[in-house]
Design a protein around this motif. Sequence first.
Motif, short mmCIF file in Angstrom:
data_model
loop_
_atom_site.label_atom_id
_atom_site.label_comp_id
_atom_site.label_asym_id
_atom_site.label_seq_id
_atom_site.Cartn_x
_atom_site.Cartn_y
_atom_site.Cartn_z
N PRO A 179 -14.72 1.92 32.50
CA PRO A 179 -15.03 0.96 31.43
C PRO A 179 -16.11 -0.04 31.83
N LEU A 180 -16.12 -0.42 33.11
CA LEU A 180 -17.14 -1.35 33.59
C LEU A 180 -18.53 -0.73 33.43
N ALA A 181 -18.65 0.56 33.77
CA ALA A 181 -19.93 1.25 33.63
C ALA A 181 -20.33 1.36 32.16
N SER A 182 -19.34 1.60 31.29
CA SER A 182 -19.64 1.70 29.86
C SER A 182 -20.17 0.36 29.33
N ILE A 183 -19.52 -0.73 29.78
CA ILE A 183 -19.97 -2.06 29.34
C ILE A 183 -21.38 -2.33 29.89
N ALA A 184 -21.63 -1.95 31.15
CA ALA A 184 -22.95 -2.16 31.74
C ALA A 184 -24.01 -1.34 30.98
N PHE A 185 -23.63 -0.13 30.59
CA PHE A 185 -24.53 0.73 29.83
C PHE A 185 -24.85 0.10 28.47
N ALA A 186 -23.82 -0.45 27.83
CA ALA A 186 -24.03 -1.14 26.54
C ALA A 186 -24.93 -2.35 26.75
N ALA A 187 -24.73 -3.05 27.87
CA ALA A 187 -25.55 -4.24 28.16
C ALA A 187 -27.02 -3.85 28.35
N VAL A 188 -27.27 -2.73 29.00
CA VAL A 188 -28.65 -2.25 29.20
C VAL A 188 -29.30 -1.99 27.84
N PHE A 189 -28.55 -1.33 26.96
CA PHE A 189 -29.11 -1.03 25.63
C PHE A 189 -29.23 -2.29 24.78
N LYS A 190 -28.35 -3.26 25.04
CA LYS A 190 -28.46 -4.55 24.33
C LYS A 190 -29.76 -5.25 24.74
N SER A 191 -30.08 -5.15 26.04
CA SER A 191 -31.34 -5.74 26.51
C SER A 191 -32.53 -5.02 25.88
N ILE A 192 -32.44 -3.69 25.81
CA ILE A 192 -33.54 -2.92 25.22
C ILE A 192 -33.70 -3.27 23.74
N SER A 193 -32.56 -3.51 23.07
CA SER A 193 -32.62 -3.80 21.62
C SER A 193 -33.36 -5.10 21.33
N GLY A 194 -33.54 -5.95 22.36
CA GLY A 194 -34.34 -7.16 22.18
C GLY A 194 -35.81 -6.84 21.94
N PHE A 195 -36.24 -5.69 22.47
CA PHE A 195 -37.65 -5.28 22.31
C PHE A 195 -37.81 -4.25 21.19
N VAL A 196 -36.97 -3.21 21.26
CA VAL A 196 -37.03 -2.15 20.24
C VAL A 196 -35.65 -2.03 19.60
N SER A 197 -35.56 -2.36 18.35
CA SER A 197 -34.25 -2.29 17.72
C SER A 197 -34.23 -1.22 16.63
N ASN A 198 -33.32 -0.29 16.75
CA ASN A 198 -33.11 0.67 15.65
C ASN A 198 -31.63 1.03 15.57
N ALA A 199 -31.30 1.83 14.57
CA ALA A 199 -29.89 2.13 14.29
C ALA A 199 -29.24 2.91 15.44
N LEU A 200 -30.05 3.76 16.08
CA LEU A 200 -29.51 4.59 17.16
C LEU A 200 -29.07 3.72 18.36
N ILE A 201 -29.92 2.75 18.69
CA ILE A 201 -29.58 1.87 19.83
C ILE A 201 -28.33 1.05 19.50
N GLN A 202 -28.26 0.57 18.25
CA GLN A 202 -27.06 -0.18 17.84
C GLN A 202 -25.81 0.69 17.95
N LYS A 203 -25.97 1.97 17.60
CA LYS A 203 -24.82 2.88 17.67
C LYS A 203 -24.39 3.09 19.12
N VAL A 204 -25.37 3.19 20.02
CA VAL A 204 -25.04 3.35 21.45
C VAL A 204 -24.25 2.15 21.93
N ILE A 205 -24.69 0.95 21.54
CA ILE A 205 -24.00 -0.28 21.98
C ILE A 205 -22.57 -0.30 21.45
#
Lengths: 109, 316
Positions: free
Chosen positions: B211-237
């Motif tokens: 679960p820690l890795a999943s949260i870290a993975f979501a955090a990485v995509f959350k950081s990416i969503s600051g630059f490029v935001s689309n529905a797919l990235i939101q779904k990953v988070i």
Amino acid sequence: MAGEFLFRDWAQFFFFVLMVAGIIIALAAPSAVISYMVIFISGMMAGRVMYWRQKRFHFAYYIVMVGFLIGYLIGTYYGSRKVIVILFALGAFLSYYLYDKKLLRDTLF
Amino acid sequence: MKVSWQSCLPNQTLNFIYKSFLLFHGELNLPHPSFAMQERVFYLRLSTKPVKTIYLNIIFTKNLFMAEIVDLIDKIKRYYKFTPSELKGLVISIIVVAFIISFNDWGVGSVFDAKAGLLNFFNAILIVALSFLVHLSAQRVWALATGYRHEFQMWGIGLGVALVLSFITNGRAWLIIPGGFIVHHLAGHRLGWFRYGINYWAIGLIAFVGPLASIAFAAVFKSISGFVSNALIQKVIIFNVLYAVFSMLPVPPLDGSKIYFGGRMLYAFALPAIVVAGILLYIDIAVWIAALSSFLIAVILWLLYYVFFEKDYWRV
């Protein structure tokens, strides 16, 4: 008192609980197709449990499964009840066969 | 009983340990390095000698650490691979979970659109496969580092319940409970201070890493969503947050049950940490604030749990 009942007569308790769950799930199914798919998946889960208990036959598990089926039949609004019973049996048989032939492997807990 | 490690260690590791001992075995009047190689415990005993303690400690620590790294890389090369049985379970889990999360995307409104649906289903498969890979890989590597081999096991009943829930709620409820894992003891690879077999605490830690890795993975995509935001990235988070949170349920065979059996105090920390991090990542807040806040809240709740519940049980 309640704990003793749950410990001694758990099959009756879960028969009732799953019957109510079956009614609710059947009522929540929005169409006949969904209703059939849900009962087929439920049958597969029942087949998994039957495979788990194949060496130590325990009639209580069958009572609980039948409880769910009865509840589902009571709550079904869309679709034929005969088809539901057939799909449940088909799902259970298919799942049992797949696990028995080791084509599917999973864990229960 | 004398155990020889030579047959189970890679040559690279053996040479490394051998060379490490050659540095000082003459100086300290040690037995031949081949004897010392049998027991890593020997390293630690050596460091308690008064002769050049600091110097030795630095060398021992460095060499021990390097040997662990070499050893871990070797273990990953040998044991990381998924077995055919695992792959079968993983493929079924990925397809079922991808179907659940793309249930609402087969057309707009009540109009069915097979082309759009298949595209969304394919996207969902990518998201789920990547997320599962991150979750399981983290557990696998941690397990290998602590002397276990991790094996994913599909949970048929869980997937069935998730499918039924998805059907009756028209895909609005995502219950992501694909399965759990079992561990195998790598007895031949055990080096040094610990070799007592499988224990609950180690399994609890392996489970927590997922679960820690999943949260870290979501955090990485959350950081990416600051630059490029689309529905797919939101779904990953959203998917990873929910996956981490559902994994924490104390229901066997999910990770939460293993953490709980590993230690109530560990669970008392892990559950709030993951849930709060998930909530904070879901709402619009900076990633570092989410990470820091979730850690602090988890520590506070962990202490409160200890003070109000656990402390009395620990009193003799």
